[in-house]
Design an enzyme around this catalytic site. Structure first.
Site, PDB file in Angstrom:
ATOM      1  N   ASP A 223      48.247  37.390  18.646  1.00 23.23           N
ATOM      2  CA  ASP A 223      48.767  36.917  17.350  1.00 23.23           C
ATOM      3  C   ASP A 223      47.974  35.734  16.799  1.00 23.23           C
ATOM      4  O   ASP A 223      47.828  35.585  15.592  1.00 23.23           O
ATOM      5  CB  ASP A 223      50.265  36.603  17.425  1.00 23.23           C
TER       6      ASP A 223
ATOM      7  N   GLU B   7      40.180  40.605  28.676  1.00 28.54           N
ATOM      8  CA  GLU B   7      39.243  39.567  28.222  1.00 28.54           C
ATOM      9  C   GLU B   7      38.170  39.265  29.255  1.00 28.54           C
ATOM     10  O   GLU B   7      37.068  38.824  28.912  1.00 28.54           O
ATOM     11  CB  GLU B   7      39.991  38.281  27.865  1.00 28.54           C
TER      12      GLU B   7
ATOM     13  N   HIS C  49      54.671  29.851  22.446  1.00 28.63           N
ATOM     14  CA  HIS C  49      54.323  30.778  23.523  1.00 28.63           C
ATOM     15  C   HIS C  49      52.845  30.620  23.891  1.00 28.63           C
ATOM     16  O   HIS C  49      52.099  29.957  23.180  1.00 28.63           O
ATOM     17  CB  HIS C  49      54.648  32.222  23.116  1.00 28.63           C
ATOM     18  N   HIS C  50      52.447  31.224  24.977  1.00 27.05           N
ATOM     19  CA  HIS C  50      51.094  31.072  25.538  1.00 27.05           C
ATOM     20  C   HIS C  50      50.761  29.605  25.839  1.00 27.05           C
ATOM     21  O   HIS C  50      49.623  29.155  25.652  1.00 27.05           O
ATOM     22  CB  HIS C  50      50.017  31.635  24.600  1.00 27.05           C
TER      23      HIS C  50
ATOM     24  N   GLY D  22      27.546  35.844  40.750  1.00 25.59           N
ATOM     25  CA  GLY D  22      27.957  36.896  41.677  1.00 25.59           C
ATOM     26  C   GLY D  22      29.431  37.277  41.625  1.00 25.59           C
ATOM     27  O   GLY D  22      30.065  37.457  42.667  1.00 25.59           O
TER      28      GLY D  22
ATOM     29  N   ASP E 181      32.050  50.776  45.209  1.00 25.83           N
ATOM     30  CA  ASP E 181      33.457  51.104  44.937  1.00 25.83           C
ATOM     31  C   ASP E 181      34.331  49.854  44.807  1.00 25.83           C
ATOM     32  O   ASP E 181      35.166  49.744  43.918  1.00 25.83           O
ATOM     33  CB  ASP E 181      34.027  52.055  46.014  1.00 25.83           C
TER      34      ASP E 181
ATOM     35  N   ASN F 275      31.769  53.806  49.709  1.00 31.09           N
ATOM     36  CA  ASN F 275      31.666  53.612  51.164  1.00 31.09           C
ATOM     37  C   ASN F 275      32.936  53.001  51.725  1.00 31.09           C
ATOM     38  O   ASN F 275      32.933  52.309  52.741  1.00 31.09           O
ATOM     39  CB  ASN F 275      30.421  52.797  51.529  1.00 31.09           C
TER      40      ASN F 275
ATOM     41  N   GLY G  83      34.836  50.548  50.937  1.00 25.60           N
ATOM     42  CA  GLY G  83      35.159  49.121  50.912  1.00 25.60           C
ATOM     43  C   GLY G  83      33.961  48.240  50.689  1.00 25.60           C
ATOM     44  O   GLY G  83      32.969  48.643  50.077  1.00 25.60           O
TER      45      GLY G  83
ATOM     46  N   GLU H 239      30.107  42.704  52.698  1.00 21.32           N
ATOM     47  CA  GLU H 239      30.871  41.667  53.410  1.00 21.32           C
ATOM     48  C   GLU H 239      30.905  41.931  54.912  1.00 21.32           C
ATOM     49  O   GLU H 239      31.021  41.000  55.709  1.00 21.32           O
ATOM     50  CB  GLU H 239      32.309  41.593  52.871  1.00 21.32           C
TER      51      GLU H 239
HETATM   52  C1  TPP Z   1      35.318  38.164  41.745  1.00 19.78           C
HETATM   53  C2  TPP Z   1      34.805  38.237  43.151  1.00 19.78           C
HETATM   54  N1  TPP Z   1      35.673  38.442  44.176  1.00 19.78           N
HETATM   55  C3  TPP Z   1      35.207  38.541  45.433  1.00 19.78           C
HETATM   56  C4  TPP Z   1      33.873  38.446  45.708  1.00 19.78           C
HETATM   57  C5  TPP Z   1      33.351  38.578  47.120  1.00 19.78           C
HETATM   58  N2  TPP Z   1      32.554  39.794  47.272  1.00 19.78           N
HETATM   59  C6  TPP Z   1      31.209  39.792  47.121  1.00 19.78           C
HETATM   60  S1  TPP Z   1      30.523  41.284  47.371  1.00 19.78           S
HETATM   61  C7  TPP Z   1      32.022  41.986  47.684  1.00 19.78           C
HETATM   62  C8  TPP Z   1      32.145  43.417  48.090  1.00 19.78           C
HETATM   63  C9  TPP Z   1      31.463  44.403  47.205  1.00 19.78           C
HETATM   64  O1  TPP Z   1      31.793  45.675  47.679  1.00 19.78           O
HETATM   65  P1  TPP Z   1      31.259  46.974  46.996  1.00 19.78           P
HETATM   66  O2  TPP Z   1      31.181  46.754  45.550  1.00 19.78           O
HETATM   67  O3  TPP Z   1      32.049  48.128  47.455  1.00 19.78           O
HETATM   68  O4  TPP Z   1      29.762  47.029  47.503  1.00 19.78           O
HETATM   69  P2  TPP Z   1      29.173  47.658  48.841  1.00 19.78           P
HETATM   70  O5  TPP Z   1      28.520  46.523  49.567  1.00 19.78           O
HETATM   71  O6  TPP Z   1      30.296  48.279  49.619  1.00 19.78           O
HETATM   72  O7  TPP Z   1      28.179  48.664  48.385  1.00 19.78           O
HETATM   73  C10 TPP Z   1      33.043  41.045  47.595  1.00 19.78           C
HETATM   74  C11 TPP Z   1      34.475  41.329  47.835  1.00 19.78           C
HETATM   75  C12 TPP Z   1      33.016  38.197  44.622  1.00 19.78           C
HETATM   76  N3  TPP Z   1      31.702  38.056  44.777  1.00 19.78           N
HETATM   77  N4  TPP Z   1      33.507  38.138  43.365  1.00 19.78           N
HETATM   78 MG    MG Z   2      31.696  49.572  48.817  1.00 20.90          MG
END
Ligand code: TPP
Ligand code: MG
Length: 598
Positions: A50, A73, A136-137, A432, A459, A486, A488, A492
């Site tokens: 708004d 956003e 609000h907000h 990053g 993913d 993959n 997850g 990491e």
């Molecule tokens: C906003 C945010 N949250 C958490 C992280 C920490 N982090 C960096 S890389 C990553 C995992 C990426 O996984 P994916 O996209 O599946 O890549 P893969 O290595 O599995 O190919 C995470 C959680 C980050 N960099 N930014």
């Molecule tokens: Mg992954």
């Protein structure tokens, strides 16, 4: 679309005052939109609310810049960032607090990565502020500046517009963003966008103040003297070379000196990778190829352009720039004991190039970049898809002029691709924030719709911002999305938690999403589990959005990504950290910190 700017009414007084002194009246919102257009902003990203609807109505009435509504956003802030990287500048419109704070991560990223984004927040009406009305907000505590102050932390300038300051502040902030290559923040109270103010008639030009002539002469002479007298001069380039638009000047200087040029991890492809003096990515012990390290560290006169030393540009602080490195920045330079102010980077590089003699006896491309490994891993194409085979196959798909957008994660293996000329590589190497690339892709598509855009994303990252694929389909954009499924956060697992549940994510039917996001779409979707299937998917024509979900093992990771994780864990958790307990990280036997062979 026809670009129209609301007509302004030139006052009789102004006309009488003669040319150059002409002023007209214009609504504040219209003036802001006109300035955006004059600055080169053709598209604006954001979400209505708004407190900004009156500005969006002005935008709709004018028909320009073009509005690209996003799903949230945060994605809009990423889109604006991607747009600015290709277009030079971008704009974002949010609403008070709830919208602005959703976007603040992306705007922080723009600051970190030196990307000029003009953030406009439709905010509380001035009447509410003057009367102390609870709205609000807000926190319902009648405070007035919380969110402006939050934005002061992530922008070069933040201001609340009023009818009195609008003309000067709009121009000042847009110019600040462009000159400093940083985001700025304007709050536009919702009850002033339609108020008429007097505005200058002359258009607005994005220009730097000229360099100080004496400082420029002496700075260029000092740099040219050192480079000419050196036996092994070299150039190291960081993002500002791209942001300040001096890639051509760097090419010209390197050619004249016949000197090797390396780039930081932050700015792959800013220097044409087929340029004879390009030697690769300098990243301390993680340089790609390792000879790039030699060229930089053994130079007897290094010219560093905008170099910023952080863990990810220094191979986790294994770097060592030569003593006496010259540091040139957007508007200043350090040469030995001297610091030069008011010298524009482009002017400095041109003057230095003009002053150094043409060298003819240094070999071109003193270092040959590593070639992709043999195709043995591919076999007959029926074997399970591995990271090694995946990137090898992708290498063959890249063509001149592609925009490549690379997400954090194993998709960073794309840093090791050899790119043909005229490619653009977009990554948020320092900030990053995962999910960035999906929004950024939308912005890049809007900025350069005629180019082919390739997104490499995992993913886990995709799950943060996936909805924005719907906006790409809605606008009929046709990128190629390469998603690695993959299970997850594999990158990491190279730090900690190799088999931990916290590194797993829910499995989605990723390749079905284009149909979900735009029912009936002609987008082409593939799920590939072998190299042969990947090859087949890559033969699809680029006349629709292509979505390729590649299924891979959670513990399969490119060697360089593992190395970054292992050494990053040492910095993050220290020598007594949990990474040293048994089987806590993906590790590669005998792997040193080197991104070679990614
Ligand atoms: C906003 C945010 N949250 C958490 C992280 C920490 N982090 C960096 S890389 C990553 C995992 C990426 O996984 P994916 O996209 O599946 O890549 P893969 O290595 O599995 O190919 C995470 C959680 C980050 N960099 N930014
Ligand atoms: Mg992954």
């Amino acid at each position: 679309m026809q670009m129209t700017v609301p007509a302004e009414r030139v006052t009789a007084d102004a006309r009488r005052a003669g040319p150059g002194a002409e002023r007209g009246t214009m609504a504040i919102g219209d003036f802001l939109l006109r300035r955006l257009q004059q600055a080169g902003v053709g598209h604006v990203f954001g979400v209505p609310g708004d407190f900004n609807l009156e500005l969006l109505q002005q935008l709709e009435d004018a028909g320009a810049p073009r509005w690209i509504g996003t799903c949230n956003e945060l994605n809009a802030s990423y889109a604006a960032d991607g747009y600015a990287r290709l277009n030079g500048i971008a704009a974002l419109i949010t609403t008070q607090a709830v919208g602005a704070l959703s976007a603040i991560n992306g705007v922080g990223g723009s600051y970190s990565e030196h990307v000029p984004v003009i953030c406009i927040c439709g905010s509380l009406p001035l009447r509410s502020l003057e009367r102390g009305l609870g709205m609000h907000h807000t926190m319902a505590d009648y405070s007035q500046d919380r969110f402006l102050r939050a934005y002061e932390q992530v922008t070069a300038a933040a201001v609340r517009l009023t009818p009195r300051n609008a003309v000067t502040e709009i121009d000042r902030l847009i110019l600040t963003a462009w000159r400093d290559k940083l985001p700025v923040y304007l709050e536009l109270p919702s009850d002033i966008a339609y108020l008429d103010i007097e505005v200058p008639a002359e258009p607005f030009t994005l220009e730097d103040p000229p360099s100080d002539p004496e400082r420029l002469r002496s700075c260029a002479a000092a740099i040219a003297g050192r480079l000419s007298g050196a036996k092994s001069p070299a150039i190291l380039v960081d993002v500002d070379a791209d942001r300040f638009g001096v890639a051509n000047e760097v090419h010209g200087l390197a050619e004249k000196l016949q000197a090797p040029v390396a780039v930081a991890m932050t700015c792959k492809a800013v220097i044409d990778e087929t340029f004879p003096y390009y030697v690769g990515i300098y990243n301390g012990a993680g340089s790609m190829p390792s000879q790039a390290r030699e060229a930089i560290e053994s130079s007897d006169c290094l010219l560093a352009i905008g170099y910023r030393r952080v863990d990810l540009t220094s191979g986790n602080f294994t770097d060592s720039l030569p003593a006496g490195t010259i540091h040139a920045r957007g508007h200043s330079a350090d040469v030995g004991e001297d610091n030069y102010q008011a010298v524009r980077l482009q002017d400095v590089l041109r003057a230095v190039t003009g002053a150094v003699p043409q060298v003819t006896n240094r070999a071109a491309r003193p270092v040959v970049p590593a070639q992709p490994t043999a195709a043995s891993s591919r076999g007959d194409g029926s074997g399970k898809l591995t990271q090694a085979a995946y990137w090898e196959t992708i290498q063959g798909y890249i063509r001149s002029g592609d925009v490549i957008i690379a997400e954090d994660g194993t998709s960073y293996a794309s840093l090791a691709l050899d790119l043909p000329p005229k490619c653009t590589f977009v990554a948020q190497a320092i900030w990053g924030s995962i999910g960035y690339t999906v929004g950024s892709l939308l912005g890049a598509l809007a900025a350069a719709p005629g180019r082919r855009h390739l997104l490499f994303v995992g993913d886990g990252s995709f799950q943060l911002t996936a909805q924005e694929v719907s906006t790409m389909l809605r606008h009929d954009y046709k990128p190629v999305i390469f998603l690695i499924n993959n299970g997850g956060y594999t990158v990491e697992r190279g730090y900690l938690g190799k088999n931990a549940r916290y590194n797993d994510v829910a499995n989605w039917a990723y390749a079905d999403l284009p149909q979900v996001f735009r029912p009936g779409t002609a987008a082409r979707s593939f799920v590939v589990k072998t190299t042969g299937e990947l090859q087949e998917a890559l033969s699809a024509p680029n006349d629709q959005l292509i979505f390729i979900e590649a299924v891979m093992d959670p513990l399969d990771s490119p060697a360089g990504v593992i190395a970054e994780g292992n050494s990053g864990a040492e910095t993050d958790y220290g020598p007594r950290g949990p990474q040293h307990r048994g089987n806590m990280q993906i590790r590669e036997r005998g792997l040193r910190l080197s991104a070679e062979g990614l």
